[in-house]
Design an enzyme around this catalytic site. Structure first.
Site, short mmCIF file in Angstrom:
data_model
loop_
_atom_site.label_atom_id
_atom_site.label_comp_id
_atom_site.label_asym_id
_atom_site.label_seq_id
_atom_site.Cartn_x
_atom_site.Cartn_y
_atom_site.Cartn_z
N CYS A 144 -20.52 7.52 37.21
CA CYS A 144 -19.93 6.32 37.81
C CYS A 144 -19.20 6.66 39.10
O CYS A 144 -18.81 5.77 39.84
CB CYS A 144 -19.01 5.62 36.83
SG CYS A 144 -19.89 4.84 35.49
N ASP A 191 -16.64 -9.18 37.44
CA ASP A 191 -16.56 -8.96 36.01
C ASP A 191 -17.62 -7.96 35.59
O ASP A 191 -18.38 -7.45 36.42
CB ASP A 191 -16.70 -10.28 35.25
CG ASP A 191 -15.73 -10.35 34.08
OD1 ASP A 191 -15.65 -9.36 33.32
OD2 ASP A 191 -15.06 -11.38 33.93
N ASP A 192 -17.66 -7.62 34.30
CA ASP A 192 -18.55 -6.57 33.83
C ASP A 192 -20.00 -7.02 33.78
O ASP A 192 -20.90 -6.20 33.90
CB ASP A 192 -18.11 -6.12 32.42
CG ASP A 192 -16.73 -5.49 32.44
OD1 ASP A 192 -16.60 -4.43 33.07
OD2 ASP A 192 -15.81 -6.07 31.87
N ASP A 212 -26.52 -1.00 34.93
CA ASP A 212 -25.74 0.13 35.42
C ASP A 212 -26.68 1.32 35.49
O ASP A 212 -27.44 1.57 34.55
CB ASP A 212 -24.60 0.47 34.44
CG ASP A 212 -23.23 0.12 35.00
OD1 ASP A 212 -22.97 0.46 36.15
OD2 ASP A 212 -22.44 -0.49 34.26
N HIS A 238 -38.84 0.30 34.27
CA HIS A 238 -39.53 0.46 35.53
C HIS A 238 -39.13 1.81 36.11
O HIS A 238 -37.97 2.20 36.04
CB HIS A 238 -39.14 -0.66 36.50
CG HIS A 238 -39.85 -0.58 37.82
ND1 HIS A 238 -41.20 -0.80 37.96
CD2 HIS A 238 -39.39 -0.27 39.05
CE1 HIS A 238 -41.53 -0.64 39.23
NE2 HIS A 238 -40.46 -0.32 39.92
N SER A 239 -40.11 2.55 36.67
CA SER A 239 -39.80 3.86 37.23
C SER A 239 -40.40 3.99 38.62
O SER A 239 -41.46 3.44 38.91
CB SER A 239 -40.34 4.95 36.31
OG SER A 239 -41.70 4.70 36.02
CO CO Z 1 -17.71 -2.69 33.44
CO CO Z 2 -20.88 -2.03 35.22
#
Ligand code: CO
Ligand code: CO
Length: 347
Positions: free
Chosen positions: A18, A51-52, A69, A141-142
């Protein structure tokens, strides 16, 4: 006799986990030119909110939660990389109070430098994480890419009334964190080759741990809101929560959960590049900090824990659920009505 070459996945990436996230200030500039979608009354949480995940109303009772993500290798082992990236992606559904139902893989792979069997291990790790979360890895998907990239797009559902958005925190709520901070410092130590085996095991186990407590916490009325702590560090995600909810936070630094091994690495100045980027992006919203406070509170987390705002009148219900999930948590701060001063103050 032929020995297998040892592949160190992190050598193929410029950033890690991250910590690859684009800094909040840069993201603001990217999004500034994007027209807001036509208002859709069924889109309860969309691009307008930090937001998430996006939340879309299906009918009077249920919502669908959608998120993605992905990032570059945070660990050398391909199976672990796939699993950690997946746990991290699924976390955004839990952070909304949702139940994940399926996932789709996103893979970028330098096929001329890293064999397909290594990518296969990444996907096996992803599949294992999805199995633990009780969801199928249903496709993906790649692409051929200069650096390895992996993550998931995850879909979840929730009852409309149980969704937790970053607008629902209230003054008086106590703040909790379900995983200790500092995993960014440990993974930076790994890149430098100075991470001790026992600390690697701690970091690995923590990043592999699902935030599935979030699904259970959705049923606890005193849980005002939750968000997961990832690349922006605790302060970045706390600021999003505060600004979304019109509150400010007071953090007691000594009570913030942190990994026990950190002093050893901080003595060697093992600080991820993302820590400084994070501070530069939002430091003006925070009352002055010492270097030590900044190093911990801005540390980019990969697959970090849930930051939870809890109404103290229902603290017992909250603690019963966290204990049942094997979590030992204590409050590290409190929310107040927003004022003219900094969004976050650290004591
Ligand atoms: Co989050
Ligand atoms: Co996220």
């Amino acid at each position: 006799m032929r020995t297998e070459p040892i592949i160190r996945l992190t050598e193929y990436s410029h950033g890690a986990g991250c910590g690859c996230k684009i800094a909040p200030a840069v993201l603001t500039r990217i999004l500034a030119g994007v027209p807001q979608a036509a208002p859709d009354p069924r889109l309860l949480v969309g691009n307008g909110a930090r937001d998430d995940a996006a939340v879309y109303l299906l009918d009077d009772e249920r919502v669908v939660i959608s998120t993605t993500d992905f990032f570059m290798p945070i660990v050398d082992d391909p199976f672990d990389f796939g699993a950690i990236a997946s746990v991290n992606a699924i976390s955004d559904v839990y952070a909304m109070g949702g139940t994940p139902i399926l996932a789709i893989a996103i893979l970028g792979w330098p096929v001329d430098r890293l064999g397909p069997e290594v990518a296969g291990e990444v996907l096996r790790g992803a599949s294992d994480a999805c199995r633990r979360a009780g969801i199928p890895l249903a496709g993906g998907h790649s692409i051929d890419a200069p650096e390895p990239i992996f993550g998931l797009a995850v879909t979840g559902t929730a009852h409309r009334g149980e969704v937790r958005t970053n607008t629902q925190a209230r003054a008086g709520c106590e703040l909790y964190l379900t995983k200790p901070l500092g995993v960014g410092i440990l993974t930076t130590a790994q890149k430098r080759g100075i991470l001790r085996d026992e600390d690697f095991a701690t970091a690995r186990a923590q990043m592999l741990a699902l935030n599935d407590v979030g699904r259970a916490l959705a049923g606890v009325a005193s849980v005002a809101t939750m968000t997961d702590v990832t690349g922006f560090g605790l302060l970045g995600h706390l600021i999003e929560l505060c600004e979304g909810s019109g509150v400010r936070a007071e953090v007691r630094f000594d009570d913030v959960p942190r990994l026990a091994a950190l002093p050893f690495y901080l003595e060697q100045k093992t600080i991820p590049g993302g820590t400084r980027r994070n501070w530069d992006s939002y430091g003006h919203k925070v009352a002055p900090l010492t270097d030590g406070q900044r190093t911990l509170l801005c540390d980019p987390q990969t697959s970090g824990g849930l930051l939870v705002a809890v109404d103290p009148s229902g603290r017992g219900d909250f603690l019963r659920v966290t204990r049942a999930h094997g979590l030992d948590v204590a409050p590290f701060g409190v929310l107040h009505p927003a004022g003219d001063g900094p969004v976050v103050t650290v004591r």
